[in-house]
Design an enzyme around this catalytic site. Structure first.
Site, PDB file in Angstrom:
ATOM      1  N   GLY A 201       0.808  -1.218   0.000  1.00  0.00           N
ATOM      2  CA  GLY A 201       0.000   0.000   0.000  1.00  0.00           C
ATOM      3  C   GLY A 201       0.833   1.256   0.000  1.00  0.00           C
ATOM      4  N   GLU A 219      -5.380   3.513   7.316  1.00  0.00           N
ATOM      5  CA  GLU A 219      -4.737   2.392   8.008  1.00  0.00           C
ATOM      6  C   GLU A 219      -5.485   2.078   9.301  1.00  0.00           C
ATOM      7  OE1 GLU A 219      -2.967  -0.556   9.542  1.00  0.00           O
ATOM      8  OE2 GLU A 219      -2.225   0.079   7.578  1.00  0.00           O
ATOM      9  N   HIS A 461      34.621   6.358   4.272  1.00  0.00           N
ATOM     10  CA  HIS A 461      34.162   7.754   4.321  1.00  0.00           C
ATOM     11  C   HIS A 461      34.418   8.419   2.979  1.00  0.00           C
ATOM     12  CE1 HIS A 461      33.496  11.808   5.919  1.00  0.00           C
ATOM     13  NE2 HIS A 461      34.607  12.171   5.258  1.00  0.00           N
TER      14      HIS A 461
END
Length: 482
Positions: A201, A219, A461
């Site tokens: 959904g 919901e 990094h």
């Protein structure tokens, strides 16, 4: 009869079925797979893969609409050609569908085209499909076998699942859609109600929102994506609402009125109040149910529970020689769960040593909306419910250099450790590319990695993955970049 007798026959060629067939062939077992509609099952043809193609188009649209923030200028307004968007998605599925056919040939697996029914232990009868396919049925690929009686010492049911329908709000293919219709709209609706905020959904709600559709999600539970950690769910909801999505929780669609080209949803909240929402279309995404009908399970006395076949940790049913894997064998109904479950099942059948049942607590879940959501293991509420004494670490995307450089600085990573042992109990993420990041924590959990191991792991990094280490450090009061 040698050409109709096998060591293993698998019913269904979705991710669970075809991967199991390949592993069976690798182990030297004479293998056949039965399919009635399309190689690759729902996942490759109507689920996991084509939805990601649609969501990629939506992502490109979102980036284009924010080009100015990257110092870029686009002449004119970015628009979507729905036919081309759908055509690209269908093309991706077709390519992978053909790939499964190639893998079957490569591994010398016989494909039997038709619908299988269990008639007695070790035997199936393959006939014409008893129901139409979701679209004009794919023709049988060259070299496949057809209708007839086939036997095998081991038969594995991998028939998958289909959308669940609520009484009175059954999909009609025109106004009330399942994911089948939502996958290939002929034109883009102006407004939409999405009933249910699970992965299916919320992914469609996110896609249509990016395409400019006015989307309202309803919901039943207090949070969207209710299986996720409460904190992550609330974070995701704020970001979805910031994008313009309307979300109504603790509510249900109790009734739908149909007009010529629109629907009116009667949305009832927990206090009994009802509001009416009129929209062009409604997507029903209230879950799926296993395909256990018309298989002959009753004839053999196979045990089922809540629409799924009951199995042990190795896929065995209560009937000797009969197994089940994937969605038809119960939740979590995920393609990667089906694949691993199938490999465990066939390796046990082949008698390999040290075959272990799948640990459902280490199965990752991913939702590919914007923002993405991913998780593995226990959430905070479940860890506390188990009586665990826990440490919780968090790290925000807005403190990560790579996220800021990407323009994706809204998100969070949350980790949960057992305070006494240092065991990683769960990891939960919301934000850009977290569906790719989660596997790092999945590997860590499978290797029984502790917080000390993770703290001493060097993350590159600048990357988003650095936030994983920082979240671990935060759980122990040692966060460096926050």
């Amino acid at each position: 009869m040698a050409d109709t007798n096998y060591d293993v026959i698998i019913i269904g060629s979705g991710p669970g079925g075809y991967v199991t067939a390949i592993r069976a062939a690798q182990l030297g077992l004479k293998t056949a797979i039965v399919e009635r509609e399309h190689l690759g099952g729902i996942c490759l043809n109507w689920g996991c893969i084509p939805t990601k193609a649609l969501l990629r188009s939506a992502e490109m649209m979102d980036h284009a609409n924010h080009a100015k923030s990257f110092g870029l200028k686009l002449e004119g307004k970015m628009t979507a050609d729905v036919k081309d968007v759908v055509a690209r998605s269908r093309g991706v599925s077709a390519r992978l569908n053909g790939g499964v056919g190639f893998l079957m040939k490569k591994n010398k697996i016989d494909v039997i085209w038709g619908e299988a029914k269990l008639t007695k232990p070790g035997e199936i009868v393959v006939g014409k499909p008893s129901k139409p396919a979701v679209e004009p049925q794919h023709p049988a690929p060259k070299g496949t076998k057809g209708e007839g009686t086939y036997t095998a010492k081991h038969i594995i049911v991998a028939t998958g699942a289909r959308p669940r329908a609520l009484p009175g709000i059954e999909p009609d293919g025109k106004l009330i859609w399942t994911y089948f219709e939502a996958m290939k709209p002929e034109k883009m609706p102006k407004s939409m109600v999405v009933m249910g905020s699970g992965a299916i959904g919320i992914e469609f709600a996110s896609f249509y929102l990016s395409m400019g559709v006015d989307v309202t999600v309803v919901e039943l539970m207090p949070n969207v994506m209710p299986v996720e950690d409460d904190e992550i769910s609330k974070f995701a909801r704020k970001m979805l609402e910031k994008r313009g999505m309307k979300i109504i929780t603790e509510a249900k669609v109790s009734k739908v009125d149909k007009a010529a080209d629109s629907i009116t949803a009667h949305v009832e909240t927990k206090d009994g109040k009802v509001q009416q929402i009129t929209a062009d279309r409604l997507i029903s995404a209230v879950g799926v149910q296993g395909n256990i009908e018309n298989l002959g399970l009753e004839t053999l006395g196979v045990k089922t529970d809540r629409g799924c076949i009951v199995i042990d940790g190795y896929g065995k049913t209560n009937v000797p020689g009969l197994y089940a894997i994937g969605d038809v064998a119960g939740p979590p109904m995920l393609a990667h769960k089906a694949e691993h479950e199938g490999v465990v099942c066939i390796e046990k059948i082949a008698g390999l040593p040290n075959v272990h049942p799948m640990d459902k607590g280490k199965i990752p879940g991913c939702t590919y909306c914007t923002p993405q959501v991913a998780s593995v293991g226990l959430n905070e509420a479940k860890a506390k419910a188990e009586g665990r004494d826990i440490r919780v670490g968090r790290y925000q995307f807005n403190a990560n250099g790579k996220a800021i450089a990407l323009g994706e600085d809204a998100g969070m990573i949350k980790v949960i450790f057992d305070k006494k042992s240092g065991e990683l109990l769960g990891a939960h993420m919301v934000g850009a590319e977290v569906t790719e990041l989660i596997q790092g924590f999945v590997v860590a959990m499978n290797l029984e990695t502790t917080e000390e191991d993770l703290m001493h792991t060097i993350f590159p990094h600048p990357t988003l993955s650095e936030m994983m280490k920082e979240s671990v450090l935060d759980a122990y009061g040692r966060v460096l970049n926050a």
